[in-house]
Design a protein around this motif. Structure first.
Motif, PDB file in Angstrom:
ATOM      1  N   SER A 100       0.959  -1.137  -0.033  1.00 50.87           N
ATOM      2  CA  SER A 100      -0.025   0.057  -0.092  1.00 50.87           C
ATOM      3  C   SER A 100       0.874   1.326   0.030  1.00 50.87           C
ATOM      4  O   SER A 100       1.973   1.251   0.706  1.00 50.87           O
ATOM      5  CB  SER A 100      -0.822  -0.028   1.317  1.00 50.87           C
ATOM      6  OG  SER A 100      -1.533   1.297   1.435  1.00 50.87           O
ATOM      7  N   GLU A 104      -2.290   5.806   1.755  1.00 47.38           N
ATOM      8  CA  GLU A 104      -3.462   5.106   1.934  1.00 47.38           C
ATOM      9  C   GLU A 104      -3.286   4.082   2.923  1.00 47.38           C
ATOM     10  O   GLU A 104      -4.220   3.453   3.305  1.00 47.38           O
ATOM     11  CB  GLU A 104      -3.772   4.482   0.525  1.00 47.38           C
ATOM     12  CG  GLU A 104      -4.150   5.542  -0.515  1.00 47.38           C
ATOM     13  CD  GLU A 104      -5.509   5.982  -0.198  1.00 47.38           C
ATOM     14  OE1 GLU A 104      -6.300   5.465   0.408  1.00 47.38           O
ATOM     15  OE2 GLU A 104      -5.542   7.345  -0.602  1.00 47.38           O
ATOM     16  N   ASN A 111      -9.394   0.272   9.095  1.00 42.37           N
ATOM     17  CA  ASN A 111     -10.525  -0.574   8.872  1.00 42.37           C
ATOM     18  C   ASN A 111     -10.237  -2.117   9.243  1.00 42.37           C
ATOM     19  O   ASN A 111     -11.092  -2.841   9.760  1.00 42.37           O
ATOM     20  CB  ASN A 111     -10.824  -0.414   7.707  1.00 42.37           C
ATOM     21  CG  ASN A 111     -11.612   0.699   7.305  1.00 42.37           C
ATOM     22  OD1 ASN A 111     -12.733   0.991   7.687  1.00 42.37           O
ATOM     23  ND2 ASN A 111     -11.192   1.714   6.355  1.00 42.37           N
ATOM     24  N   ASP A 121     -11.190  -6.777   0.677  1.00 40.17           N
ATOM     25  CA  ASP A 121     -11.695  -5.562   0.246  1.00 40.17           C
ATOM     26  C   ASP A 121     -10.465  -4.545  -0.192  1.00 40.17           C
ATOM     27  O   ASP A 121     -10.537  -3.920  -1.215  1.00 40.17           O
ATOM     28  CB  ASP A 121     -12.425  -4.640   1.422  1.00 40.17           C
ATOM     29  CG  ASP A 121     -13.473  -5.391   1.995  1.00 40.17           C
ATOM     30  OD1 ASP A 121     -14.197  -5.977   1.083  1.00 40.17           O
ATOM     31  OD2 ASP A 121     -13.957  -5.178   3.054  1.00 40.17           O
ATOM     32  N   PHE A 122      -9.287  -5.021   0.338  1.00 48.26           N
ATOM     33  CA  PHE A 122      -8.240  -4.241  -0.009  1.00 48.26           C
ATOM     34  C   PHE A 122      -7.327  -5.174  -1.220  1.00 48.26           C
ATOM     35  O   PHE A 122      -6.891  -4.482  -2.196  1.00 48.26           O
ATOM     36  CB  PHE A 122      -7.202  -3.869   1.169  1.00 48.26           C
ATOM     37  CG  PHE A 122      -7.887  -3.003   2.173  1.00 48.26           C
ATOM     38  CD1 PHE A 122      -7.957  -1.670   1.616  1.00 48.26           C
ATOM     39  CD2 PHE A 122      -8.709  -3.395   3.298  1.00 48.26           C
ATOM     40  CE1 PHE A 122      -8.672  -0.710   2.664  1.00 48.26           C
ATOM     41  CE2 PHE A 122      -9.332  -2.449   3.986  1.00 48.26           C
ATOM     42  CZ  PHE A 122      -9.319  -1.168   3.712  1.00 48.26           C
ATOM     43  N   LYS A 124      -8.128  -7.137  -3.154  1.00 47.04           N
ATOM     44  CA  LYS A 124      -8.698  -7.300  -4.334  1.00 47.04           C
ATOM     45  C   LYS A 124      -8.502  -5.930  -5.378  1.00 47.04           C
ATOM     46  O   LYS A 124      -8.815  -5.914  -6.600  1.00 47.04           O
ATOM     47  CB  LYS A 124     -10.210  -7.700  -4.468  1.00 47.04           C
ATOM     48  CG  LYS A 124     -11.109  -6.686  -4.128  1.00 47.04           C
ATOM     49  CD  LYS A 124     -12.524  -7.261  -3.976  1.00 47.04           C
ATOM     50  CE  LYS A 124     -13.180  -6.373  -3.344  1.00 47.04           C
ATOM     51  NZ  LYS A 124     -14.699  -6.748  -3.115  1.00 47.04           N
ATOM     52  N   CYS A 125      -7.973  -4.973  -4.493  1.00 46.00           N
ATOM     53  CA  CYS A 125      -7.831  -3.561  -5.490  1.00 46.00           C
ATOM     54  C   CYS A 125      -6.622  -3.135  -5.539  1.00 46.00           C
ATOM     55  O   CYS A 125      -6.309  -1.806  -5.841  1.00 46.00           O
ATOM     56  CB  CYS A 125      -8.748  -2.289  -4.468  1.00 46.00           C
ATOM     57  SG  CYS A 125     -10.650  -2.652  -4.350  1.00 46.00           S
ATOM     58  N   ASP A 127      -3.356  -2.900  -7.776  1.00 42.06           N
ATOM     59  CA  ASP A 127      -3.167  -2.581  -9.295  1.00 42.06           C
ATOM     60  C   ASP A 127      -2.394  -3.679  -9.726  1.00 42.06           C
ATOM     61  O   ASP A 127      -1.748  -4.517  -8.976  1.00 42.06           O
ATOM     62  CB  ASP A 127      -2.419  -1.196  -9.496  1.00 42.06           C
ATOM     63  CG  ASP A 127      -0.915  -1.063  -8.925  1.00 42.06           C
ATOM     64  OD1 ASP A 127      -0.126  -2.267  -8.464  1.00 42.06           O
ATOM     65  OD2 ASP A 127      -0.413   0.150  -8.908  1.00 42.06           O
ATOM     66  N   PHE A 132      -2.102  -1.265  -3.185  1.00 46.36           N
ATOM     67  CA  PHE A 132      -3.209  -0.600  -3.159  1.00 46.36           C
ATOM     68  C   PHE A 132      -2.967   0.717  -3.108  1.00 46.36           C
ATOM     69  O   PHE A 132      -2.195   1.331  -2.479  1.00 46.36           O
ATOM     70  CB  PHE A 132      -3.734  -1.152  -1.560  1.00 46.36           C
ATOM     71  CG  PHE A 132      -5.011  -0.372  -1.388  1.00 46.36           C
ATOM     72  CD1 PHE A 132      -6.166  -0.640  -1.910  1.00 46.36           C
ATOM     73  CD2 PHE A 132      -5.098   0.665  -0.669  1.00 46.36           C
ATOM     74  CE1 PHE A 132      -7.324   0.081  -1.485  1.00 46.36           C
ATOM     75  CE2 PHE A 132      -6.286   1.264  -0.052  1.00 46.36           C
ATOM     76  CZ  PHE A 132      -7.336   0.982  -0.703  1.00 46.36           C
ATOM     77  N   GLY A 134      -5.636   3.206  -3.141  1.00 43.36           N
ATOM     78  CA  GLY A 134      -6.958   3.661  -2.627  1.00 43.36           C
ATOM     79  C   GLY A 134      -8.192   3.014  -3.584  1.00 43.36           C
ATOM     80  O   GLY A 134      -7.706   2.107  -4.406  1.00 43.36           O
ATOM     81  N   PHE A 135      -9.319   3.430  -3.103  1.00 46.43           N
ATOM     82  CA  PHE A 135     -10.382   2.804  -3.840  1.00 46.43           C
ATOM     83  C   PHE A 135     -10.608   3.899  -4.969  1.00 46.43           C
ATOM     84  O   PHE A 135     -11.362   5.134  -4.697  1.00 46.43           O
ATOM     85  CB  PHE A 135     -11.530   2.805  -2.866  1.00 46.43           C
ATOM     86  CG  PHE A 135     -11.643   1.809  -1.867  1.00 46.43           C
ATOM     87  CD1 PHE A 135     -11.121   0.386  -2.223  1.00 46.43           C
ATOM     88  CD2 PHE A 135     -11.134   1.931  -0.523  1.00 46.43           C
ATOM     89  CE1 PHE A 135     -11.055  -0.765  -1.311  1.00 46.43           C
ATOM     90  CE2 PHE A 135     -10.873   1.371   0.616  1.00 46.43           C
ATOM     91  CZ  PHE A 135     -10.898  -0.243   0.145  1.00 46.43           C
TER      92      PHE A 135
END
Length: 136
Positions: A100, A104, A111, A121-122, A124-125, A127, A132, A134-135
């Motif tokens: 990350s 972020e 969380n 949640d993180f 899978k996001c 790049d 990570f 951010g969303f």
């Protein structure tokens, strides 16, 4: 191997012996609040005993009585890459680490430690570089 310190917050462990100025810039970036007033609540570990340790080795060195569900590592890639991509290490289910950017880190730390969101949640996001950002 000595144990990492027991902490109520997640640890961010310096795992690179060089790049002192970048380490200080990383610490500042992690402690800086975003526009909404959020920041990561971490305890920094800058001890030569942990330089060059890999994520699995750091995970194994954490005392079992530790409260946080995640651990962070700043390796050479972290300290030599723009945006400081910090290694995010799962302490609950030992899932694969991801990175990350420093700005972020707050979202992950805030969380996951209160179980407001899940690891996936993180994860899978990230790049194409496994970071990570951010969303978006």
């Amino acid at each position: 191997m000595p144990p990492l310190p027991i902490a109520n917050s997640s640890l961010l462990v310096r795992a690179d012996a060089g790049h002192d100025k970048e380490w200080m810039r990383l610490v500042s970036a992690v402690l800086t609040e975003n526009d909404d007033g959020f920041r990561a609540y971490v305890e920094f570990v800058d001890d030569p005993d942990w330089y060059e340790y890999l994520p699995d080795q750091l995970r194994a060195a954490l005392p079992h009585s530790s409260e946080p569900s995640i651990l962070f590592s700043a390796d050479e890639k972290t300290l030599t890459t723009e945006d400081f991509p910090i290694v995010v290490i799962d302490l609950v289910e030992h899932r694969s680490s991801f990175r990350s950017i420093a700005s972020e880190l707050w979202a992950i730390e805030n969380n996951l430690n209160i179980s407001n969101m899940d690891w996936e949640d993180f994860a899978k996001c990230v790049d194409s570089q496994g970071i990570f950002r951010g969303f978006v």
